[in-house]
Design a protein around this motif. Structure first.
Motif, mmCIF file in Angstrom:
data_model
loop_
_atom_site.group_PDB
_atom_site.id
_atom_site.type_symbol
_atom_site.label_atom_id
_atom_site.label_comp_id
_atom_site.label_asym_id
_atom_site.label_seq_id
_atom_site.Cartn_x
_atom_site.Cartn_y
_atom_site.Cartn_z
ATOM 1 N N TRP A 249 8.055 8.186 -5.125
ATOM 2 C CA TRP A 249 7.400 8.445 -6.404
ATOM 3 C C TRP A 249 5.880 8.437 -6.188
ATOM 4 O O TRP A 249 5.135 9.216 -6.740
ATOM 5 C CB TRP A 249 7.800 7.379 -7.421
ATOM 6 C CG TRP A 249 7.094 7.511 -8.733
ATOM 7 C CD1 TRP A 249 7.213 8.527 -9.638
ATOM 8 C CD2 TRP A 249 6.133 6.604 -9.278
ATOM 9 N NE1 TRP A 249 6.390 8.316 -10.707
ATOM 10 C CE2 TRP A 249 5.718 7.142 -10.524
ATOM 11 C CE3 TRP A 249 5.593 5.387 -8.848
ATOM 12 C CZ2 TRP A 249 4.778 6.492 -11.332
ATOM 13 C CZ3 TRP A 249 4.666 4.742 -9.659
ATOM 14 C CH2 TRP A 249 4.267 5.297 -10.885
ATOM 15 N N SER A 250 5.432 7.535 -5.302
ATOM 16 C CA SER A 250 4.034 7.556 -4.875
ATOM 17 C C SER A 250 3.966 6.956 -3.477
ATOM 18 O O SER A 250 4.852 6.194 -3.078
ATOM 19 C CB SER A 250 3.136 6.769 -5.839
ATOM 20 O OG SER A 250 3.341 5.393 -5.682
ATOM 21 N N SER A 251 2.936 7.317 -2.753
ATOM 22 C CA SER A 251 2.797 6.815 -1.385
ATOM 23 C C SER A 251 1.553 5.955 -1.213
ATOM 24 O O SER A 251 1.375 5.311 -0.190
ATOM 25 C CB SER A 251 2.742 7.985 -0.397
ATOM 26 O OG SER A 251 1.660 8.830 -0.719
ATOM 27 N N PHE A 252 0.662 5.953 -2.216
ATOM 28 C CA PHE A 252 -0.591 5.213 -2.090
ATOM 29 C C PHE A 252 -0.833 4.386 -3.335
ATOM 30 O O PHE A 252 -0.612 4.888 -4.433
ATOM 31 C CB PHE A 252 -1.756 6.195 -1.874
ATOM 32 C CG PHE A 252 -3.052 5.508 -1.564
ATOM 33 C CD1 PHE A 252 -3.365 5.158 -0.259
ATOM 34 C CD2 PHE A 252 -3.933 5.168 -2.587
ATOM 35 C CE1 PHE A 252 -4.545 4.501 0.028
ATOM 36 C CE2 PHE A 252 -5.117 4.498 -2.299
ATOM 37 C CZ PHE A 252 -5.421 4.173 -0.988
ATOM 38 N N PRO A 253 -1.323 3.183 -3.208
ATOM 39 C CA PRO A 253 -1.682 2.486 -1.969
ATOM 40 C C PRO A 253 -0.483 1.986 -1.158
ATOM 41 O O PRO A 253 -0.646 1.623 -0.013
ATOM 42 C CB PRO A 253 -2.518 1.296 -2.457
ATOM 43 C CG PRO A 253 -1.992 1.022 -3.825
ATOM 44 C CD PRO A 253 -1.639 2.359 -4.393
ATOM 45 N N GLU A 254 0.698 1.969 -1.800
ATOM 46 C CA GLU A 254 1.890 1.558 -1.080
ATOM 47 C C GLU A 254 3.040 2.471 -1.484
ATOM 48 O O GLU A 254 3.050 3.002 -2.596
ATOM 49 C CB GLU A 254 2.262 0.103 -1.421
ATOM 50 C CG GLU A 254 1.237 -0.908 -0.952
ATOM 51 C CD GLU A 254 1.774 -2.309 -1.069
ATOM 52 O OE1 GLU A 254 2.845 -2.590 -0.510
ATOM 53 O OE2 GLU A 254 1.125 -3.126 -1.752
ATOM 54 N N PRO A 255 4.048 2.638 -0.616
ATOM 55 C CA PRO A 255 5.189 3.478 -0.973
ATOM 56 C C PRO A 255 5.990 2.891 -2.138
ATOM 57 O O PRO A 255 6.269 1.696 -2.172
ATOM 58 C CB PRO A 255 6.031 3.517 0.308
ATOM 59 C CG PRO A 255 5.566 2.364 1.135
ATOM 60 C CD PRO A 255 4.139 2.121 0.767
#
Ligand SMILES: [Zn+2]
Length: 363
Positions: A249-255
């Motif tokens: 769903w998102s990779s930044f700042p963490e997966p």
């Protein structure tokens, strides 16, 4: 980081690895068929008064030294402070900041080629690198921040001082150091790790005063970098039905992974035994949490046991089902905790290494 081999005496003798070694760790050098190490189990070092005055940098280095003390081997480092005169090849083991030596940090060492024991080891950190002593995870490279964790690099360099070389076969601190780190509750801590502590136990023998030490990390080995370092990436979440890694769903700042309510998923994490007893049987739990702080107050999804030898880190998955009651758009964290409930006396009072997590968002 880079290491130089500087031979102290006249002859350079052909080195070879001790055969039958079942550990992934490697010695920094071999000599007459032996691993190069300290003649006693203690390395006495001194840190520059300019680079490590009373305050945060000294505390950070001191904390790293204490972790090399608390591991289950006889090896330890005695660090004294306010060294006014540091330099290479002066017969003293020293730590200081410098620059223009071609690496973010370096350990130079000398040894006697007859006794195969160190005569000097010096650690330098490049003062142009964006190091930070902080434990705030979001400030550090591995968790999306702008600073390189000083303590993971210091842990790696002091591993060289102990007699460990670069290792690429497993997740370990003698690989890429800033991705060998533990995080929970927004704090990140450097630690020696299972492979390196099994290395120093092999070099210096087991310490009778050691305690147990267990950990869970959200990092894993993914390959080998130039120079023989292990490369590390975050652990993953899989679809239990297909075995495929779930979409992010998102990779930044963490997966953060996309999941469906009611979906069966496999949570991948790294479990480590870094303590006295091998193998050690430990209680573990998978949790569902409303934040990235995995504690016993979170919702227990599974109880399981881990029987872990102290040799190499154990990367494994646990299968759990995302509750059907979670609403679309919910942001949650799946995590695991080891030695939970606490049954073993561990080396670090706050048990900060015992749990870690992966983020999820419900489709
Ligand atoms: Zn190195």
């Amino acid at each position: 980081m880079r290491l130089n081999r500087i031979f102290y005496l006249f002859a350079v003798l052909a080195g070879f690895f001790v055969s039958g070694q079942s550990f992934a760790w490697v010695p920094i050098a071999t000599c007459n068929g032996q691993n190069v190490k300290w003649s006693s189990s203690n390395a006495s070092m001194s840190a520059s008064g300019v680079g490590f005055p009373v305050g945060d940098w000294r505390n950070a280095l001191s904390e790293t030294v204490s972790k090399w003390y608390n591991q289950p081997s006889n090896f330890s480092i005695s660090m004294s402070w306010d060294d006014a005169s540091v330099g290479l090849g002066n017969g003293q083991n020293e730590v200081w900041w410098s620059s223009n030596f071609g690496a973010p940090a370096i350990t130079n060492f000398w040894y006697n080629t007859q006794t195969c024991t160190f005569t000097e080891a010096d650690v330098r950190f490049d003062n142009t690198v964006a190091y930070h002593f902080t434990h705030t995870a979001s400030s550090l490279w591995p968790y999306g921040g702008g600073s390189r964790p000083f303590q993971t690099t210091a842990m790696h360099e002091l591993g060289h001082v102990a007699g460990l070389g670069h290792e690429g076969d497993v997740y370990n601190i003698m690989g890429e150091d800033w991705t060998h780190i533990h995080a929970n509750c927004g704090l990140a801590y450097a630690y020696p790790g299972e492979d390196a502590v099994s290395g120093v136990v092999a070099l210096y023998g087991a310490w009778a005063g050691a305690l147990e030490e267990l950990g869970v990390a959200n990092w894993r080995r993914t390959g080998v970098l130039g120079g023989g370092y292990s490369d590390h990436s975050r652990t993953r979440l899989f679809d239990a039905a297909t075995g495929a890694e779930l979409p992010l769903w998102s990779s930044f700042p963490e997966p953060v992974y996309r999941v469906n309510a009611g979906q069966s998923v496999r949570l991948e994490l790294t479990y480590e035994n870094m303590g006295k007893t091998t193998p050690l049987l430990a209680d573990a739990r998978v949790y569902l949490s409303t934040n990235n702080c995995i504690t016993s107050l979170d919702t227990v999804m599974e109880n399981f046991w881990v029987s872990q030898s102290r040799d190499v880190p154990f990367l494994t998955t646990r299968t759990i089902t995302i509750p059907t009651t979670l609403a679309s758009g919910s942001l949650r964290w799946l995590g695991a905790s080891i030695d939970d409930p606490a049954a073993h006396s561990e080396s670090y009072d706050n048990d900060y290494e015992n749990a870690s997590y992966i983020g999820i968002r419900v489709n």
